[in-house]
Write an enzyme that holds these catalytic residues in place. Structure first.
Site, PDB file in Angstrom:
ATOM      1  N   HIS A   1      -1.095 158.140  29.063  1.00 23.67           N
ATOM      2  CA  HIS A   1      -0.836 159.530  29.401  1.00 23.67           C
ATOM      3  C   HIS A   1      -2.100 160.361  29.233  1.00 23.67           C
ATOM      4  O   HIS A   1      -2.929 160.076  28.367  1.00 23.67           O
ATOM      5  CB  HIS A   1       0.269 160.110  28.513  1.00 23.67           C
ATOM      6  CG  HIS A   1       1.630 159.643  28.901  1.00 23.67           C
ATOM      7  ND1 HIS A   1       2.681 159.594  28.019  1.00 23.67           N
ATOM      8  CD2 HIS A   1       2.122 159.201  30.090  1.00 23.67           C
ATOM      9  CE1 HIS A   1       3.761 159.154  28.637  1.00 23.67           C
ATOM     10  NE2 HIS A   1       3.441 158.915  29.891  1.00 23.67           N
TER      11      HIS A   1
ATOM     12  N   LYS B   1      -4.432 156.641  37.556  1.00 23.34           N
ATOM     13  CA  LYS B   1      -3.980 158.015  37.754  1.00 23.34           C
ATOM     14  C   LYS B   1      -4.955 159.025  37.174  1.00 23.34           C
ATOM     15  O   LYS B   1      -5.227 160.055  37.763  1.00 23.34           O
ATOM     16  CB  LYS B   1      -2.585 158.199  37.127  1.00 23.34           C
ATOM     17  CG  LYS B   1      -1.950 159.542  37.451  1.00 23.34           C
ATOM     18  CD  LYS B   1      -0.505 159.584  37.009  1.00 23.34           C
ATOM     19  CE  LYS B   1       0.150 160.888  37.436  1.00 23.34           C
ATOM     20  NZ  LYS B   1       1.569 160.952  37.038  1.00 23.34           N
TER      21      LYS B   1
ATOM     22  N   ARG C   1       2.311 151.388  34.812  1.00 25.45           N
ATOM     23  CA  ARG C   1       2.935 152.014  35.964  1.00 25.45           C
ATOM     24  C   ARG C   1       3.127 150.967  37.059  1.00 25.45           C
ATOM     25  O   ARG C   1       2.391 149.989  37.135  1.00 25.45           O
ATOM     26  CB  ARG C   1       2.067 153.161  36.498  1.00 25.45           C
ATOM     27  CG  ARG C   1       1.857 154.308  35.518  1.00 25.45           C
ATOM     28  CD  ARG C   1       0.925 155.353  36.115  1.00 25.45           C
ATOM     29  NE  ARG C   1       0.802 156.520  35.242  1.00 25.45           N
ATOM     30  CZ  ARG C   1      -0.098 156.650  34.280  1.00 25.45           C
ATOM     31  NH1 ARG C   1      -0.983 155.671  34.067  1.00 25.45           N
ATOM     32  NH2 ARG C   1      -0.151 157.735  33.539  1.00 25.45           N
TER      33      ARG C   1
ATOM     34  N   TYR D   1     -15.345 157.264  28.694  1.00 23.27           N
ATOM     35  CA  TYR D   1     -15.922 157.408  30.015  1.00 23.27           C
ATOM     36  C   TYR D   1     -15.329 156.369  30.947  1.00 23.27           C
ATOM     37  O   TYR D   1     -14.821 155.341  30.525  1.00 23.27           O
ATOM     38  CB  TYR D   1     -17.440 157.259  29.970  1.00 23.27           C
ATOM     39  CG  TYR D   1     -18.117 158.386  29.245  1.00 23.27           C
ATOM     40  CD1 TYR D   1     -18.589 158.209  27.955  1.00 23.27           C
ATOM     41  CD2 TYR D   1     -18.265 159.623  29.845  1.00 23.27           C
ATOM     42  CE1 TYR D   1     -19.196 159.239  27.272  1.00 23.27           C
ATOM     43  CE2 TYR D   1     -18.872 160.664  29.165  1.00 23.27           C
ATOM     44  CZ  TYR D   1     -19.335 160.472  27.884  1.00 23.27           C
ATOM     45  OH  TYR D   1     -19.927 161.502  27.214  1.00 23.27           O
TER      46      TYR D   1
ATOM     47  N   ARG E   1       8.986 151.216  32.723  1.00 24.90           N
ATOM     48  CA  ARG E   1       8.024 151.992  31.919  1.00 24.90           C
ATOM     49  C   ARG E   1       8.760 152.922  30.963  1.00 24.90           C
ATOM     50  O   ARG E   1       8.392 153.056  29.792  1.00 24.90           O
ATOM     51  CB  ARG E   1       7.112 152.777  32.864  1.00 24.90           C
ATOM     52  CG  ARG E   1       6.080 153.691  32.212  1.00 24.90           C
ATOM     53  CD  ARG E   1       5.191 154.249  33.322  1.00 24.90           C
ATOM     54  NE  ARG E   1       4.365 155.364  32.884  1.00 24.90           N
ATOM     55  CZ  ARG E   1       3.185 155.243  32.312  1.00 24.90           C
ATOM     56  NH1 ARG E   1       2.693 154.048  32.047  1.00 24.90           N
ATOM     57  NH2 ARG E   1       2.486 156.311  31.981  1.00 24.90           N
TER      58      ARG E   1
END
Length: 404
Positions: free
Chosen positions: A367, A265, A216, A377, A344
């Site tokens: 995604h 994100k 991104r 984690y 992207r």
């Protein structure tokens, strides 16, 4: 103003708690008062209400009593605009500057002009529906949804401060608006064109990394050299300054973004992706040139933190990246308006053309909807994903020659 006929009827004894209503000659209206106990300072809490008829005043006193029993702030003067102003002032303490700017645009450009004068307690779901319907001819469906989301947040903030009992914005759905600008992807030839056109600039390396890893824009701008491994050799010092203990291909660790606290994100966005061979060559040459330019301009040449940082080693602003990218696409004679995030989309498109599965693409670009076996984690290092670089090495490497 003439008094209503109720004055001529037999007077009924007021029930306890209804309050008292009387005609105020000076004001020319009925005035009511109700006793609701005591204030924190020990004085009586006796709010008033005014109206043209006794019934109107009694209705207002009833609502005041109900609000008091529900723990809400008394009165009916708090407007949607006041709620928006309070939310801007106190409701976004942990949000980044870009998020605050977006919310402010929703409020100042749309919500306050459209609903600002309405009393928050009297705002209805129909009011919100009508407001959103007025946006359908000028805003996209997704943008209308974001505006509605902001309105819901404003009213939730007011609820927590006992300004209103319910959130009517939760009762409506965003209508369909204008068709949004479709995302685009560069063709293979267009990709080669902007690579050639940007040669010799920092954007050359930025485009290569973005277009061939799918990161991104918010992840590429703060990318650090410490997370960029161009020559990870077991037992030897890598380009990042560390000594690797296992055999790994060249790769980047997409661990940070320009979001608040530097988080990506979502947790599945935290990933490690292998670099195609030609991207490694581009980054190697760029790093050498970056150090030389910094020294030549009198700036710190060694220990540079950010791969695509400014001359003062800070993260480049998004608007500046967009400006440089637009200039490159225009110089490469690529028609249309292009922005960096479409690099992207280009990566995803090329990967799909090369036969990559949806699961692999989701894994590569981070995604959220991916296999649970691939989810890790927060502080774990994901395995290096090599499939993307292998497929693109095959597609982009054939017939491509780096300009001198």
């Amino acid at each position: 103003m003439a008094e209503d006929d109720s004055e001529n009827r037999p007077k009924k004894k007021a029930r306890h708690g209804d309050g008292t209503v009387f005609w105020d000659k000076a004001k020319g209206c009925y005035v009511g008062q109700i006793s609701l106990g005591y204030k924190p300072d020990g004085t009586r809490l006796r709010p008033k209400a005014e109206g043209r008829t006794k019934k109107e005043v009694h209705d207002k006193l009833k609502r005041i009593r109900e609000d008091h029993e529900a723990g809400l702030e008394l009165g009916d003067k708090y407007t949607v605009e006041q709620a928006c102003r309070d939310f801007l002032k106190r409701g976004l303490p942990k949000q980044g500057a870009s998020t605050v700017s977006g919310v402010k645009t929703h409020l100042e450009v749309h919500i306050i002009p459209g609903l600002g004068k309405a009393k928050l307690k009297r705002l209805s779901a129909d009011d919100v529906d009508d407001f959103l319907a007025g946006l359908t001819s000028k805003c996209s469906t997704s943008y209308i949804g974001r505006i509605l989301g902001t309105l819901r947040r404003v009213i939730r903030f007011a609820q927590r401060r006992n300004k209103v009992a319910r959130n009517v914005a939760e009762l409506v759905e965003a209508p369909k608006g204008k068709a949004g600008r479709p995302s685009k992807a560069l063709t293979l030839e267009q990709g080669k064109a902007i690579i050639r056109e940007s040669h010799g600039t920092w954007l050359h390396a930025y485009i290569a990394v973005s277009m061939f890893t799918g990161v991104r824009t918010e992840e590429a701008r703060p990318l650090k050299w410490a997370h960029t491994h161009l020559n990870p050799i077991v037992g030897e010092e890598c380009s990042c300054g560390a000594v690797h203990r296992e055999d790994l291909p060249p790769h980047i660790e997409v661990w940070r973004s320009v979001r608040v606290h530097g988080d990506t994100k979502n947790e599945t966005s935290r990933r490690t992706v292998a670099l195609p061979a030609y991207v490694v060559d581009i980054l190697t040459a760029y790093r050498k040139r970056q150090i030389e330019e910094r020294k030549r301009n009198g700036h710190k040449g060694e220990g540079i933190v950010y791969v695509f940082g400014t001359r003062h080693d800070t993260v480049k602003e998004a608007k500046n990246v967009r400006r440089y990218f637009k200039a490159v696409t225009e110089a490469a004679e690529i028609e249309g308006n292009w922005v960096p995030r479409e690099l992207r989309h280009t990566f995803v498109s090329w990967m799909s053309d090369q036969g990559a599965s949806d699961e692999l693409i989701a894994d590569l670009v981070g995604h959220k909807k991916t296999s649970t076996t691939r989810t890790v984690y927060r502080h774990q290092l994901r395995p290096v994903i090599t499939k993307g670089s292998e497929l693109l090495d095959k597609a982009f490497g054939d017939g491509f020659e780096e300009a001198d």
